[in-house]
Design an enzyme around this catalytic site. Sequence first.
Site, PDB file in Angstrom:
ATOM      1  N   ASN A   1      -4.413   4.031  -9.278  1.00 15.10           N
ATOM      2  CA  ASN A   1      -4.718   5.584 -10.058  1.00 15.10           C
ATOM      3  C   ASN A   1      -3.597   6.178 -10.050  1.00 15.10           C
ATOM      4  OD1 ASN A   1      -4.482   7.084  -7.871  1.00 15.10           O
ATOM      5  ND2 ASN A   1      -6.518   6.448  -6.858  1.00 15.10           N
TER       6      ASN A   1
ATOM      7  N   ARG B   1       9.465   4.592  -4.305  1.00 16.62           N
ATOM      8  CA  ARG B   1       9.937   3.115  -4.849  1.00 16.62           C
ATOM      9  C   ARG B   1      11.232   3.472  -5.986  1.00 16.62           C
ATOM     10  NH1 ARG B   1       9.464   0.064  -0.461  1.00 16.62           N
ATOM     11  NH2 ARG B   1       7.076   0.061  -0.011  1.00 16.62           N
TER      12      ARG B   1
HETATM   13  C1  LIG Z   1      12.815   2.895   1.511  1.00 13.89           C
HETATM   14  C2  LIG Z   1      11.647   2.140   2.468  1.00 13.89           C
HETATM   15  C3  LIG Z   1      11.891   1.521   3.459  1.00 13.89           C
HETATM   16  C4  LIG Z   1      11.082   1.026   4.181  1.00 13.89           C
HETATM   17  N1  LIG Z   1      11.084   0.123   5.264  1.00 13.89           N
HETATM   18  C5  LIG Z   1      10.121  -0.205   5.929  1.00 13.89           C
HETATM   19  C6  LIG Z   1      10.060  -0.971   7.163  1.00 13.89           C
HETATM   20  O1  LIG Z   1      11.290  -1.305   7.536  1.00 13.89           O
HETATM   21  N2  LIG Z   1       9.013  -1.667   7.863  1.00 13.89           N
HETATM   22  C7  LIG Z   1       7.930  -1.588   7.321  1.00 13.89           C
HETATM   23  O2  LIG Z   1       7.034  -2.081   8.132  1.00 13.89           O
HETATM   24  N3  LIG Z   1       7.727  -0.630   6.246  1.00 13.89           N
HETATM   25  C8  LIG Z   1       8.600  -0.136   5.423  1.00 13.89           C
HETATM   26  N4  LIG Z   1       8.420   0.573   4.419  1.00 13.89           N
HETATM   27  C9  LIG Z   1       7.095   0.496   4.018  1.00 13.89           C
HETATM   28  C10 LIG Z   1       6.555   2.072   4.197  1.00 13.89           C
HETATM   29  O3  LIG Z   1       6.575   2.151   5.742  1.00 13.89           O
HETATM   30  C11 LIG Z   1       4.889   1.984   3.846  1.00 13.89           C
HETATM   31  O4  LIG Z   1       4.160   0.922   4.262  1.00 13.89           O
HETATM   32  C12 LIG Z   1       4.915   1.907   2.130  1.00 13.89           C
HETATM   33  O5  LIG Z   1       6.018   2.571   1.638  1.00 13.89           O
HETATM   34  C13 LIG Z   1       3.666   2.380   1.663  1.00 13.89           C
HETATM   35  O6  LIG Z   1       3.834   3.828   1.863  1.00 13.89           O
HETATM   36  P1  LIG Z   1       2.558   4.461   2.186  1.00 13.89           P
HETATM   37  O7  LIG Z   1       1.952   4.157   3.511  1.00 13.89           O
HETATM   38  O8  LIG Z   1       2.946   6.028   2.113  1.00 13.89           O
HETATM   39  O9  LIG Z   1       1.576   4.288   1.012  1.00 13.89           O
HETATM   40  P2  LIG Z   1      -0.030   4.155   0.561  1.00 13.89           P
HETATM   41  O10 LIG Z   1      -0.325   3.063   1.679  1.00 13.89           O
HETATM   42  O11 LIG Z   1      -0.180   3.795  -0.911  1.00 13.89           O
HETATM   43  O12 LIG Z   1      -0.827   5.412   1.169  1.00 13.89           O
HETATM   44  C14 LIG Z   1      -0.530   6.310   0.316  1.00 13.89           C
HETATM   45  C15 LIG Z   1      -0.827   7.548   1.131  1.00 13.89           C
HETATM   46  O13 LIG Z   1      -2.153   7.624   1.845  1.00 13.89           O
HETATM   47  C16 LIG Z   1      -2.149   8.280   3.097  1.00 13.89           C
HETATM   48  N5  LIG Z   1      -2.582   7.218   4.115  1.00 13.89           N
HETATM   49  C17 LIG Z   1      -3.013   5.934   3.461  1.00 13.89           C
HETATM   50  N6  LIG Z   1      -3.298   5.242   4.716  1.00 13.89           N
HETATM   51  C18 LIG Z   1      -3.487   6.134   5.797  1.00 13.89           C
HETATM   52  C19 LIG Z   1      -3.985   5.960   6.929  1.00 13.89           C
HETATM   53  N7  LIG Z   1      -4.067   4.889   7.753  1.00 13.89           N
HETATM   54  N8  LIG Z   1      -3.548   6.923   7.671  1.00 13.89           N
HETATM   55  C20 LIG Z   1      -3.206   8.157   7.529  1.00 13.89           C
HETATM   56  N9  LIG Z   1      -2.806   8.298   6.162  1.00 13.89           N
HETATM   57  C21 LIG Z   1      -2.857   7.422   5.285  1.00 13.89           C
HETATM   58  C22 LIG Z   1      -0.640   8.612   3.302  1.00 13.89           C
HETATM   59  O14 LIG Z   1      -0.531   9.934   2.875  1.00 13.89           O
HETATM   60  C23 LIG Z   1       0.175   7.595   2.500  1.00 13.89           C
HETATM   61  O15 LIG Z   1       1.559   8.113   2.143  1.00 13.89           O
HETATM   62  C24 LIG Z   1       9.610   1.061   3.771  1.00 13.89           C
HETATM   63  C25 LIG Z   1       9.404   1.785   2.630  1.00 13.89           C
HETATM   64  C26 LIG Z   1      10.319   2.294   2.013  1.00 13.89           C
HETATM   65  C27 LIG Z   1      10.173   3.072   0.624  1.00 13.89           C
END
Ligand SMILES: Cc1cc2nc3c(=O)[nH]c(=O)nc-3n(C[C@H](O)[C@H](O)[C@H](O)COP(=O)(O)OP(=O)(O)OC[C@H]3O[C@@H](n4cnc5c(N)ncnc54)[C@H](O)[C@@H]3O)c2cc1C
Length: 245
Positions: A172, A183
């Site tokens: 969405n 990203r």
């Molecule tokens: C530059 C970069 C480096 C990264 N390096 C690593 C790494 O080394 N290892 C690794 O494992 N991952 C890594 N990641 C992945 C990162 O940790 C996230 O898993 C990924 O970017 C998805 O982001 P998100 O959880 O914010 O997004 P989504 O899962 O789309 O969630 C969107 C938003 O919803 C909320 N949300 C969703 N689920 C929950 C929950 N269970 N509890 C509370 N709030 C929630 C949060 O506000 C979240 O930001 C990296 C990401 C980036 C951009």
Amino acid sequence: MNVFLVGMTTPVFMNESNDIEIDKSKNLEDLIGLACDICYNPNNDNTSEVLSSEKKKRVISKTLNEKHMSVYEHVSFTFKITGVTRSLMSQLTRHRIASFSVQSQRYCKLTEPQYLTPESIQKNQLGLEEYTSLMELNWKVYNKLIDKGIPKEDARMVLPNSCLTICIMTMNIRELFHFFKLRMCTHSQWEIQELSVKIFKLVEKTSPLIFKYVNKQCEHEKCFESCGGCVLRHLLNNDNINTKE
Ligand SMILES: Cc1cc2nc3c(=O)[nH]c(=O)nc-3n(C[C@H](O)[C@H](O)[C@H](O)COP(=O)(O)OP(=O)(O)OC[C@H]3O[C@@H](n4cnc5c(N)ncnc54)[C@H](O)[C@@H]3O)c2cc1C
């Protein structure tokens, strides 16, 4: 990598006999405008009439400025994404608010070598030779295992991160904003950066009014990273960034 927009939420309306009709003159902004109006208009009645174009612009700007983001959850986009690596897929599917259907290595036999060679390896002659021979060996072993009757779900264990795959993904608008922020940032890995830029270019066409928020997002959500190389900023200034098209 190819990204195709294959679906998106479109407004429909119910006529006097309760039949559902599609009004091609309306778009996603009308649907979001309707959600905004429910929140702000004390005189809202029980019709599904859309807002005037001026009012729509006003409420959309208001919600974006005030970060009233839940109204942006009512419209989703569905993409078909091809020619991306399993490595990208493991990053992409971390976005939990999105929905995915990914090509199955349990059901699909991947007989032909289909892999991506990163630019850094392509430019390194010795590295490229080693990489290519390992990829060929991976697929040789995969095919041998299959021929020996090993199930695909086990034979696939030898396939590399660079193995190409296909998926359908739905997000969405609220999640897209979040996705772009993470990203399209230069801190992100290049393949997912490239994907996010391609997705941005597609959705931007559907509503420049809404997606211009992406331009302001880092500033708005107080991004203090001083990388100086934000893909977003370059993109929106029409700079010539390398998105490997
Ligand atoms: C530059 C970069 C480096 C990264 N390096 C690593 C790494 O080394 N290892 C690794 O494992 N991952 C890594 N990641 C992945 C990162 O940790 C996230 O898993 C990924 O970017 C998805 O982001 P998100 O959880 O914010 O997004 P989504 O899962 O789309 O969630 C969107 C938003 O919803 C909320 N949300 C969703 N689920 C929950 C929950 N269970 N509890 C509370 N709030 C929630 C949060 O506000 C979240 O930001 C990296 C990401 C980036 C951009």
